[in-house]
Design a protein around this motif. Structure first.
Motif, PDB file in Angstrom:
ATOM      1  N   ALA A  29       0.811  -1.203   0.000  1.00 11.41           N
ATOM      2  CA  ALA A  29       0.000   0.000   0.000  1.00 11.41           C
ATOM      3  C   ALA A  29       0.851   1.262   0.000  1.00 11.41           C
ATOM      4  CB  ALA A  29      -0.912  -0.009   1.221  1.00 11.41           C
ATOM      5  N   VAL A  30       1.865   1.259   0.829  1.00 15.04           N
ATOM      6  CA  VAL A  30       2.697   2.464   0.954  1.00 15.04           C
ATOM      7  C   VAL A  30       4.161   2.034   0.817  1.00 15.04           C
ATOM      8  CG1 VAL A  30       3.437   4.302   2.501  1.00 15.04           C
ATOM      9  CG2 VAL A  30       1.051   3.596   2.457  1.00 15.04           C
ATOM     10  N   ASN A  31       4.885   2.638  -0.110  1.00 13.96           N
ATOM     11  CA  ASN A  31       6.261   2.186  -0.397  1.00 13.96           C
ATOM     12  C   ASN A  31       7.270   3.267  -0.100  1.00 13.96           C
ATOM     13  OD1 ASN A  31       5.444  -0.337  -1.606  1.00 13.96           O
ATOM     14  ND2 ASN A  31       4.576   0.968  -3.203  1.00 13.96           N
ATOM     15  N   SER A  32       7.885   3.159   1.048  1.00 14.24           N
ATOM     16  CA  SER A  32       9.000   4.041   1.400  1.00 14.24           C
ATOM     17  C   SER A  32       8.680   5.506   1.153  1.00 14.24           C
ATOM     18  CB  SER A  32      10.245   3.632   0.587  1.00 14.24           C
ATOM     19  OG  SER A  32      11.380   4.155   1.205  1.00 14.24           O
ATOM     20  N   VAL A  33       7.615   5.924   1.812  1.00 12.66           N
ATOM     21  CA  VAL A  33       7.139   7.301   1.624  1.00 12.66           C
ATOM     22  C   VAL A  33       7.823   8.223   2.603  1.00 12.66           C
ATOM     23  CG1 VAL A  33       5.129   8.683   2.266  1.00 12.66           C
ATOM     24  CG2 VAL A  33       4.913   6.869   0.570  1.00 12.66           C
ATOM     25  N   SER A  34       8.228   9.389   2.137  1.00 15.59           N
ATOM     26  CA  SER A  34       8.833  10.397   3.023  1.00 15.59           C
ATOM     27  C   SER A  34       8.293  11.762   2.662  1.00 15.59           C
ATOM     28  CB  SER A  34      10.358  10.415   2.875  1.00 15.59           C
ATOM     29  OG  SER A  34      10.876   9.129   3.074  1.00 15.59           O
ATOM     30  N   PHE A  35       7.956  12.557   3.667  1.00 15.02           N
ATOM     31  CA  PHE A  35       7.587  13.951   3.429  1.00 15.02           C
ATOM     32  C   PHE A  35       7.670  14.699   4.738  1.00 15.02           C
ATOM     33  CE2 PHE A  35       3.494  13.698   5.455  1.00 15.02           C
ATOM     34  CZ  PHE A  35       3.072  12.400   5.238  1.00 15.02           C
ATOM     35  N   ASP A  36       7.639  16.016   4.649  1.00 15.09           N
ATOM     36  CA  ASP A  36       7.682  16.870   5.834  1.00 15.09           C
ATOM     37  C   ASP A  36       6.480  17.784   5.865  1.00 15.09           C
ATOM     38  OD1 ASP A  36      11.223  17.335   5.406  1.00 15.09           O
ATOM     39  OD2 ASP A  36      10.125  15.849   6.598  1.00 15.09           O
ATOM     40  N   LEU A  37       6.163  18.179   7.068  1.00 18.16           N
ATOM     41  CA  LEU A  37       5.065  19.140   7.216  1.00 18.16           C
ATOM     42  C   LEU A  37       5.548  20.227   8.170  1.00 18.16           C
ATOM     43  CD1 LEU A  37       2.114  20.028   6.978  1.00 18.16           C
ATOM     44  CD2 LEU A  37       1.575  18.473   8.838  1.00 18.16           C
ATOM     45  N   HIS A  38       5.372  21.488   7.754  1.00 18.82           N
ATOM     46  CA  HIS A  38       5.817  22.592   8.597  1.00 18.82           C
ATOM     47  C   HIS A  38       4.719  23.001   9.550  1.00 18.82           C
ATOM     48  CE1 HIS A  38       9.535  23.384   6.286  1.00 18.82           C
ATOM     49  NE2 HIS A  38       8.829  22.829   5.312  1.00 18.82           N
ATOM     50  N   LYS A  39       5.148  23.575  10.670  1.00 21.29           N
ATOM     51  CA  LYS A  39       4.183  23.952  11.693  1.00 21.29           C
ATOM     52  C   LYS A  39       3.213  24.984  11.166  1.00 21.29           C
ATOM     53  CE  LYS A  39       3.876  24.376  16.578  1.00 21.29           C
ATOM     54  NZ  LYS A  39       2.881  23.322  16.574  1.00 21.29           N
ATOM     55  N   GLY A  40       1.951  24.755  11.425  1.00 23.22           N
ATOM     56  CA  GLY A  40       0.939  25.719  11.039  1.00 23.22           C
ATOM     57  C   GLY A  40       0.570  25.681   9.567  1.00 23.22           C
ATOM     58  N   LYS A  41       1.237  24.822   8.792  1.00 27.58           N
ATOM     59  CA  LYS A  41       0.922  24.769   7.371  1.00 27.58           C
ATOM     60  C   LYS A  41      -0.010  23.613   7.059  1.00 27.58           C
ATOM     61  CE  LYS A  41       4.113  27.768   5.985  1.00 27.58           C
ATOM     62  NZ  LYS A  41       3.726  29.081   5.560  1.00 27.58           N
ATOM     63  N   THR A  42      -0.574  23.683   5.870  1.00 27.40           N
ATOM     64  CA  THR A  42      -1.430  22.588   5.408  1.00 27.40           C
ATOM     65  C   THR A  42      -0.762  21.890   4.238  1.00 27.40           C
ATOM     66  OG1 THR A  42      -3.395  23.791   6.065  1.00 27.40           O
ATOM     67  CG2 THR A  42      -3.699  22.001   4.492  1.00 27.40           C
ATOM     68  N   LEU A  43      -0.593  20.595   4.344  1.00 32.36           N
ATOM     69  CA  LEU A  43      -0.018  19.811   3.264  1.00 32.36           C
ATOM     70  C   LEU A  43      -1.124  19.038   2.584  1.00 32.36           C
ATOM     71  CD1 LEU A  43       2.378  18.455   1.715  1.00 32.36           C
ATOM     72  CD2 LEU A  43       2.389  16.736   3.510  1.00 32.36           C
ATOM     73  N   GLY A  44      -1.233  19.179   1.280  1.00 32.78           N
ATOM     74  CA  GLY A  44      -2.241  18.413   0.556  1.00 32.78           C
ATOM     75  C   GLY A  44      -1.637  17.120   0.052  1.00 32.78           C
ATOM     76  N   LEU A  45      -2.276  16.023   0.344  1.00 35.14           N
ATOM     77  CA  LEU A  45      -1.796  14.715  -0.126  1.00 35.14           C
ATOM     78  C   LEU A  45      -2.745  14.314  -1.243  1.00 35.14           C
ATOM     79  CD1 LEU A  45       0.582  13.175   1.039  1.00 35.14           C
ATOM     80  CD2 LEU A  45      -1.014  11.852   2.397  1.00 35.14           C
ATOM     81  N   VAL A  46      -2.242  14.361  -2.474  1.00 39.00           N
ATOM     82  CA  VAL A  46      -3.130  14.186  -3.613  1.00 39.00           C
ATOM     83  C   VAL A  46      -2.857  12.865  -4.299  1.00 39.00           C
ATOM     84  CG1 VAL A  46      -3.796  15.178  -5.809  1.00 39.00           C
ATOM     85  CG2 VAL A  46      -3.065  16.655  -3.965  1.00 39.00           C
ATOM     86  N   GLY A  47      -3.900  12.222  -4.761  1.00 40.73           N
ATOM     87  CA  GLY A  47      -3.705  10.995  -5.528  1.00 40.73           C
ATOM     88  C   GLY A  47      -5.039  10.352  -5.824  1.00 40.73           C
ATOM     89  N   GLU A  48      -4.973   9.320  -6.642  1.00 42.01           N
ATOM     90  CA  GLU A  48      -6.212   8.610  -6.981  1.00 42.01           C
ATOM     91  C   GLU A  48      -6.661   7.758  -5.802  1.00 42.01           C
ATOM     92  OE1 GLU A  48      -5.791   7.128 -11.425  1.00 42.01           O
ATOM     93  OE2 GLU A  48      -3.910   7.123 -10.324  1.00 42.01           O
ATOM     94  N   THR A  49      -7.870   7.247  -5.942  1.00 39.49           N
ATOM     95  CA  THR A  49      -8.368   6.306  -4.934  1.00 39.49           C
ATOM     96  C   THR A  49      -7.494   5.063  -4.941  1.00 39.49           C
ATOM     97  OG1 THR A  49     -10.503   7.094  -5.643  1.00 39.49           O
ATOM     98  CG2 THR A  49     -10.482   5.220  -4.131  1.00 39.49           C
TER      99      THR A  49
END
Lengths: 328, 316, 522
Positions: A29-49
């Protein structure tokens, strides 16, 4: 792996890998995913179903259904603390208090035999060690905050419409002032006018409390409204990240380009939608090399095998592709 | 709500009347002559005729039926013609015993059935699940009287912890209640298990977990209240099974209750006894079902709404 | 999941097998010491614990059809006379004599008092007998009762509808009597607490469950106590145990000292239990085979009836169905009948060869098919199947037609059957024995369709007033001997189990072999 300048990093996901293992097959389902999120910000995670977005959210909270789901590795650093190393008791303190969720389907997210007020008060009582009466007062305040009259505290979910129920879910999610809010397609099940109201509400509350949020969606319109940064997922991998401008104005990955191309434009002169050719891969049997290569118009021989490198296209804009990538 | 209860109580009457007419007619048309049973080996045609006359068996069907129903309004169930004792006075002493055993059995059934079902569901596909379901299987497969005798043999005759039969203090009720509860436990465990499994995979349970609730709290505060609603109906229906089972239990443990009275009445073609017992059991069962319906309405807010006045209108 | 379930199931099966192998077919070794404890006397007096089979309703002396109700209260109420060791002894009645064919004069003892101090006199006898009649009662013998005429407090005349001595004795032995005053004083006519003249009084009665009797210190009979008046124990505690296995457990574990009637299904276990004696009456009941005497192959063919009779082995029936607890009955009549003659043998015994001969003689060398009607329950059904087997071995194909016990009489009245087996309880004279076989009903035929004028000439002569002579009985016997319309099979024992050091108890062989509980002896 992916860093950006400015703002402290509140959530850092590193090499998260989750599989669903059943007797018949193993789904990656999830393959070696990495990302960061900054304080107070909104990160959009986009993709198909089926791309793995909900699984990422579930993994952060630790609410994945454990017999099929197996977390194979990675770190989830919340303000420096690795959530994956915490024991259940400590994790229970994190959930609902520091990290909360807004679910996709408001019709089933609430307990049908408990009053909505009680469902909000429950989480307050649990984390903030207040008396029942105090919890009720605060729950009523939350109800008002999401636009539901406090007098309806003792009513049951089946007395509310979808939009109202989603507001209750939001109230539950925000009741204890979380630091991180995971919104999993919060407006997908709602009609458009309500959608606007709910999004406004979320944005208001977030900015008031400086909450960081991961907004999972497949709707680019919502992304544009709400997000500061964007990460694009395909087949369980993050294939492109960047700021909102980066992604929308200079999409680099062929998939991202394809996504924008497939959105109908009201003043475009095409008569037909131009979808991305092919179908998403079977997560139990993913292609080798670049997962997108079977459908990629720019696919080359090198794309069919090996580890695809991540390239920095511009400051804070990363793309996982071997190709010419984003001239514009 | 009150109106609903009254309406349901009123609706019970035609049901009871129907039961009376059906049972009366069945007894009337079934072969077998009360006179031959009563006389046994001293049967002669003259004495048989005499008995039939005394018991009013020669009157036409409708006259007999009418007389019986008329007497019912005066709470006169007639006399047992085997013993001459008034049936209503017998029932007054026997009914509390049967009801007591029945209620206790239901409680035990509910407690153990739900416990087994919850344990099985929460540990789905692990060894606890298998154990609980095998126990449930044993419960369904073992015949009630066999289990009753087994209990008597082990606990009364071998270990001598409890009396094997008879009436008296609370220790006399333990074995009968446990024996009667067995069959119901199996069905209830399966029902609870499947009900729980449906709930376990619900979204609101994930939400409860996401709130940070501990597993125990999730099970008892969120899963169980939802899972138990269909189980309540099953428990109500078990009551009928328990009343029926009392026939066997009362015979094995020598407890003179309604069940045993009914059986001996049937064997003796003692019409008054059979009619009275059947009516009592029907009434008891109807009342229990009504109670269950009311309980469900109280417990399940989705049903409750239909009865309370809608103060706020449909919220939007 | 499946693996676990399979494992658990196998475990349960293995456990069950181990346990049952250990037990084998022996009686459950219940009491830890292995021996039924001997009842000890202590300062509180002796207590006898009794287990009787079926519970009942009501405690009055009237309208008793349940034998266990009778057994329970025959220590509380008394009868006029009792039959002990082959003769009649007086309980309430001091003397009795027959005045004419239908009338008897009875003199009661003086100073009979019930447990509430009420005197018992002739008017109480009249009251009790009338009460039985108006209760619309059930036992056939009561229909022979005519009237009671009170002469004085201790003397009365009893008029019957028949001139049979046996009728008088039957009424005297069976009818429990009580004082009218006790009944009037009681709020429910003695329905829930009995008051009588007997050696015990009832101190506790829980309907359907248990009864406690306590010895009276003021029992009116002081000397020459017959067995029915004995009170050898101070307290009797009776409980009612309908379930046979429970009865077995309670006997073997020594919880009770007297238990009965022992059901056939546990008779072997009771027999083999250590320290348990069995006491039985050998002529408690009788069973015989009857032939349909009208319109069937067997009706006019004596050789065929003989063939059927010789084909059946009563001892085999006894061993298989009654585990040996019965005696072969080879005479017409029972020893309890006052006019019984032991010379009345049937002359038929088990002889399969002879059966085949007779079958050929009857004109069916290749066999014949006949129908047997019987009840479909328990021992009756087992007997039927065995009889079918025996007949089959002799070349007679017997088809079984089962009926519900309640429909038995109606089914027989339809005809369309050849043989049936049935029984009766001990009779007090031969008129009742023959009456069961020959009495005509409203349709002018007996239950078995006897219609032979020669037979009824003899029988009617016997039934006439003054006709019950030994001569007439001999004629009846000879008729049966010559014509084989009814075959005596066996007398089933009714038996009780004794333990705890008790060796004997008196069983009433005139009425269903019920025990006089107070008569237990060591």
């Amino acid at each position: 792996m992916m860093k950006s300048d400015g703002g402290d990093i509140f959530l850092s996901v590193r090499n998260l890998t989750v599989e669903y293992v059943t007797k018949q097959e193993t789904v990656q389902a999830v393959n070696s995913v990495s990302f960061d999120l900054h304080k107070g910000k909104t990160l959009g995670l986009v993709g198909e179903t089926g791309a793995g977005k909900t699984t990422i959210a579930g993994a952060i909270l630790g609410v994945l259904p454990v017999p099929p789901a197996v977390t194979r590795g990675g770190e989830i650093l919340l303000d420096g603390e690795d959530l994956m190393r915490l024991d259940e008791a400590t994790m229970c303190k994190v959930r609902g208090k520091r990290v909360t969720v807004i679910f996709q389907d408001p019709m089933t997210a609430l307990n049908p035999v408990m009053t909505i007020g009680r469902q909000i008060a429950e989480v307050i009582e649990l984390h903030d060690a207040v008396s029942r009466k105090e919890a009720r007062v605060r729950a009523e305040r939350m109800l008002e905050m999401v636009g539901i009259p406090a007098a309806r505290y003792d009513e049951y979910p089946n007395q509310f419409s979808g939009g109202m129920r989603q507001r209750v879910v939001i109230a539950v999610a925000l009741a204890c002032n979380p630091e991180l809010l995971l919104a999993d397609e919060p407006t997908t099940a709602l009609d458009v006018t309500i959608q606007a109201q709910v999004l406004d509400l979320i944005r208001e509350l977030n900015s008031a409390k400086k909450t960081s949020m991961i907004l999972i969606t497949h709707d680019m319109g919502v992304v544009m409204e709400m997000c500061d940064d964007v990460a694009v997922i395909y087949a369980g991998e993050i294939i492109e990240t960047g700021t909102l401008e980066n992604i929308f104005e200079h999409p680099a990955h062929p998939y991202t380009i394809g996504l924008f191309g497939s959105i109908p434009k009201i003043n475009g002169d095409s008569e037909r939608l131009s979808p991305i050719a092919g179908l998403p891969p079977n997560p139990a049997d993913l292609p080798k090399g670049c997962k997108f290569h079977p459908r990629c118009p720019q696919a080359a021989e090198a794309c069919k095998s090996g580890e695809i490198p991540v390239r920095e296209i511009s400051a804070g804009h990363f793309c996982k592709c071997r190709g010419k990538a984003g001239e514009a | 709500m009150v109106r609903y209860i009254l309406k349901r109580l009123l609706l019970m009457l035609p049901v009871i009347l129907g039961v009376i007419i059906v049972v009366f007619t069945l007894l009337y048309i079934s072969p077998g002559d009360a006179a031959s049973i009563i006389l046994g080996t001293s049967y002669t045609a003259e004495s048989a005729a005499r008995i039939r006359e005394t018991l009013g068996l020669n009157q036409p069907y409708l006259v007999q039926l009418g007389k019986y129903i008329f007497n019912l309004f005066r709470f006169d169930f007639g006399d047992s013609w085997v013993s001459g004792v008034s049936v209503s006075s017998e029932l007054i002493t026997r009914l509390p015993r049967t009801l007591l055993i029945g209620s206790l059995s239901i409680v035990i059934t509910a407690v153990f059935g739900i416990l087994l079902g919850v344990t099985a569901a929460v540990n789905q596909n692990k060894w606890q699940d298998s154990l609980c379901m095998v126990l449930a299987l044993l419960g369904t497969s073992l015949p009630g009287f066999f289990f009753a005798l087994l209990l008597a043999l082990v606990f009364a005759f071998t270990l001598q912890w409890l009396p094997p039969y008879g009436m008296g203090g609370p220790e006399y009720y333990i074995l009968p209640v446990v024996a009667n509860a067995l069959g119901g436990v199996a069905m209830l465990a399966r029902q609870t298990r499947s009900s729980m499994l449906e709930v376990i995979h619900s979204d609101f349970i994930v939400m409860a977990k996401a709130k940070g609730l501990r597993r125990r709290d999730i099970i008892y505060r969120h899963m169980l209240p939802n899972a138990l609603i269909p189980v309540l109906t099953t428990i109500g229906m078990q009551f009928a099974g328990v009343l029926g089972g009392s026939i066997i239990i009362e015979t094995v443990f020598a407890l003179p209750g309604v069940g045993y009275y009914l059986v001996t009445g049937c064997n003796n073609r003692d019409y008054n006894v059979v009619m009275a017992c059947t009516i009592i059991i029907s009434v008891a069962f109807s009342l229990v079902m009504l109670l269950v319906d009311l309980l469900m309405a109280m417990v399940d807010p989705r049903i409750k709404i239909q009865f309370s006045e809608v103060k706020h209108g449909r919220g939007k | 999941m499946k693996k676990h379930s399979a494992l658990f199931l196998v475990l349960c099966l293995t456990l069950g097998l181990c346990v049952s192998c250990g037990q084998a077919t022996s009686a459950p070794s219940a009491a830890p010491s292995g021996e039924a404890p001997v009842v000890e006397t202590d300062s509180a007096g002796t207590t006898l614990k009794v287990a009787l089979t079926n519970p009942f309703s009501g405690t009055s002396a009237i309208n008793i059809s349940n034998p266990y109700r009778y057994a329970t209260f025959s220590q509380v109420y008394e009868t006029l006379i009792a039959y002990e060791d082959g003769k009649y002894v007086g309980i309430l009645a001091k003397e009795w004599k027959k005045l004419d064919d239908y009338t008897w004069q009875v003199t009661l003892f003086d100073d009979i008092k019930d447990s509430q101090g009420n005197p018992f006199t002739s008017s109480d006898v009249a009251w009790s007998f009338d009460g039985q009649k108006t209760a619309g009662h059930v036992l056939r013998i009561y229909y022979e009762f005519g009237a009671v005429e009170v002469v004085d407090d201790t003397t009365f005349k009893l008029t019957l509808n028949t001139d049979s001595d046996g009728a008088f004795y039957l009424l005297g032995v069976q009818m429990l009597l009580c004082t009218q005053k006790a009944s009037d004083d009681s709020p429910d006519q003695l329905a829930t607490m009995p008051v009588g003249t007997g050696p015990y009084l009832c101190t506790k009665y829980v309907e359907g469950s248990s009864c406690t009797l306590t010895k009276r210190s003021d029992y009116w009979k002081k000397e020459n106590l017959p067995k029915a008046s004995l009170a050898n124990v101070d307290t009797i505690e009776i409980s009612y145990v309908p379930e046979a296995v429970q009865m077995l457990g309670t006997i073997v574990s020594g919880n009770v000292q007297v238990a009965g009637e022992v059901d056939m299904s546990i008779s072997k276990d009771v027999d083999s239990a250590p320290n348990v004696l069995t006491k039985y009456i050998s002529n408690g009941t009788y069973n015989g085979l009857a032939f349909n005497m009208k319109g069937r192959a067997v009706s006019d063919n004596k050789a065929l009836r003989e063939a059927i009779s010789y084909a059946i082995d009563p001892q085999g029936l006894i061993d298989a169905v009654y585990t040996g607890h019965a005696t072969i009955m080879d005479t017409y009549g029972m020893a309890t009948a006052s006019d019984y003659n032991p010379a009345w043998v049937s002359g038929i015994s088990y002889d399969p060869e002879k059966a085949k001969e007779k079958l050929t003689e009857a004109g069916y060398p290749d066999g014949i098919t006949i129908t047997l009607v019987s009840n479909n329950v328990g021992e009756d059904a087992q007997l039927s199947e065995l009889i079918q087997g025996y007949l089959g071995a002799a070349g007679i194909n017997c088809v079984l037609d089962y009926v519900d016990p309640a429909s038995g009489a109606a089914r027989l009245a339809e005809g369309e059957w050849d043989i049936t087996h049935s029984g009766g309880i001990g009779v007090l004279d031969m008129s009742l024995f023959w009456g069961n076989i020959y009495n005509k009903s409203e349709t002018d035929m007996s239950m078995y369709f006897h219609n032979d004028p020669a037979l009824y000439e003899i029988y009617d002569a016997y039934k006439l007033a003054g006709g019950k002579t030994a001569e007439n009985l001999q004629k009846l016997y000879e008729y049966e001997y010559d014509n084989v319309t009814w075959l005596p099979l066996f007398n089933k024992h009714v038996f009780f189990a004794l333990s705890g050091g008790y060796k004997d108890i008196y069983l009433n062989d005139c009425y269903m072999s019920l025990p006089y509980l107070g008569s237990v002896t060591r």
